[in-house]
Design an enzyme around this catalytic site. Sequence first.
Site, PDB file in Angstrom:
ATOM      1  N   GLY A  52       0.777  -1.247   0.000  1.00 10.34           N
ATOM      2  CA  GLY A  52       0.000   0.000   0.000  1.00 10.34           C
ATOM      3  C   GLY A  52       0.799   1.283   0.000  1.00 10.34           C
ATOM      4  O   GLY A  52       0.294   2.332  -0.386  1.00 10.34           O
ATOM      5  N   ASP A 111      -4.970   2.197  10.678  1.00 10.25           N
ATOM      6  CA  ASP A 111      -6.394   1.917  10.912  1.00 10.25           C
ATOM      7  C   ASP A 111      -6.529   1.474  12.378  1.00 10.25           C
ATOM      8  O   ASP A 111      -6.523   2.305  13.271  1.00 10.25           O
ATOM      9  CB  ASP A 111      -6.831   0.859   9.903  1.00 10.25           C
ATOM     10  CG  ASP A 111      -8.305   0.511   9.971  1.00 10.25           C
ATOM     11  OD1 ASP A 111      -9.095   1.330  10.461  1.00 10.25           O
ATOM     12  OD2 ASP A 111      -8.687  -0.588   9.540  1.00 10.25           O
ATOM     13  N   ASP A 167      -5.978  -0.539  -1.697  1.00 12.30           N
ATOM     14  CA  ASP A 167      -6.739  -1.419  -2.575  1.00 12.30           C
ATOM     15  C   ASP A 167      -8.032  -1.901  -1.949  1.00 12.30           C
ATOM     16  O   ASP A 167      -8.226  -1.867  -0.743  1.00 12.30           O
ATOM     17  CB  ASP A 167      -5.914  -2.654  -2.914  1.00 12.30           C
ATOM     18  CG  ASP A 167      -5.798  -3.598  -1.713  1.00 12.30           C
ATOM     19  OD1 ASP A 167      -5.306  -3.147  -0.664  1.00 12.30           O
ATOM     20  OD2 ASP A 167      -6.225  -4.763  -1.819  1.00 12.30           O
TER      21      ASP A 167
HETATM   22  P1  IMP Z   1      -4.401  -1.829  10.711  1.00  8.62           P
HETATM   23  O1  IMP Z   1      -3.495  -2.954  11.053  1.00  8.62           O
HETATM   24  O2  IMP Z   1      -5.810  -2.084  11.174  1.00  8.62           O
HETATM   25  O3  IMP Z   1      -3.920  -0.477  11.149  1.00  8.62           O
HETATM   26  O4  IMP Z   1      -4.574  -1.823   9.159  1.00  8.62           O
HETATM   27  C1  IMP Z   1      -3.602  -1.479   8.360  1.00  8.62           C
HETATM   28  C2  IMP Z   1      -3.752  -2.142   7.010  1.00  8.62           C
HETATM   29  O5  IMP Z   1      -5.097  -2.516   6.693  1.00  8.62           O
HETATM   30  C3  IMP Z   1      -3.307  -1.144   5.997  1.00  8.62           C
HETATM   31  O6  IMP Z   1      -1.933  -1.266   5.715  1.00  8.62           O
HETATM   32  C4  IMP Z   1      -4.173  -1.509   4.820  1.00  8.62           C
HETATM   33  O7  IMP Z   1      -3.533  -2.500   4.062  1.00  8.62           O
HETATM   34  C5  IMP Z   1      -5.432  -2.105   5.383  1.00  8.62           C
HETATM   35  N1  IMP Z   1      -6.530  -1.113   5.449  1.00  8.62           N
HETATM   36  C6  IMP Z   1      -7.074  -0.571   6.548  1.00  8.62           C
HETATM   37  N2  IMP Z   1      -8.051   0.291   6.239  1.00  8.62           N
HETATM   38  C7  IMP Z   1      -8.125   0.318   4.890  1.00  8.62           C
HETATM   39  C8  IMP Z   1      -8.954   1.045   3.956  1.00  8.62           C
HETATM   40  O8  IMP Z   1      -9.830   1.872   4.279  1.00  8.62           O
HETATM   41  N3  IMP Z   1      -8.717   0.789   2.642  1.00  8.62           N
HETATM   42  C9  IMP Z   1      -7.772  -0.089   2.213  1.00  8.62           C
HETATM   43  N4  IMP Z   1      -6.971  -0.782   3.053  1.00  8.62           N
HETATM   44  C10 IMP Z   1      -7.152  -0.582   4.386  1.00  8.62           C
HETATM   45 MG    MG Z   2      -1.321  -2.218   3.682  1.00  6.32          MG
END
Ligand code: IMP
Ligand code: MG
Length: 184
Positions: A52, A111, A167
């Site tokens: 990403g 996120d 994505d």
């Molecule tokens: P986390 O571990 O929940 O912080 O999520 C991080 C990963 O989830 C990011 O590197 C993204 O690959 C994916 N992700 C989280 N939210 C989104 C979104 O709204 N769109 C696309 N990918 C997301």
């Molecule tokens: Mg990612």
Amino acid sequence: MAAEEESRPWRDAAVRRLISEEEIRTAVEQLGRQISDDYGDRPLTILGVLTGSIMLVTDLIRQIELPLKLGLIQASSYRGTATTPSELRINTTLVPDIADRHVLLVDDIFDTGKTMEGLMESLQSFNPRSIKSAVLLWKKVRTIVDLEPDYHCFLIPDEFVVGYGLDYNDEYRHLPYIGVVESD
Ligand code: IMP
Ligand code: MG
């Protein structure tokens, strides 16, 4: 809508714009200046989180006026059945020697924060001098870890976004802006 975007309706007709290409450019320039100021002449290793971060990393490093090395690290979350917690897999094959280096992890979005937390933990064993994080987007309302990104460009609401590297089922990463896929 910019004329240049109107001429490409085939690829993004169902995507509602959230952050424009121009807004991203301005924010990334500012981020690059801030990182350059903060690190001074301390040698930095930027680690882009695959997949990403590809657009952010390539745009950001051109805005940083510092001695700098570039590496990549892969992180992916596997969600099994509803009862299985998501499992973070980290591949460090493309990480250069970061012992005693200042490291900046660059990802598309913060996120829940689980990915960044896991990456920081796993990199500790390589003995970096410091580790910080920079992201384009921060979905702060969903963050559950006891960690915040050190740098972020935009706070966004709890919506699933695509574009500029992000994505949905591996599609939409090439869009030059951030948007939300409208369901039919
Ligand atoms: P986390 O571990 O929940 O912080 O999520 C991080 C990963 O989830 C990011 O590197 C993204 O690959 C994916 N992700 C989280 N939210 C989104 C979104 O709204 N769109 C696309 N990918 C997301
Ligand atoms: Mg990612």
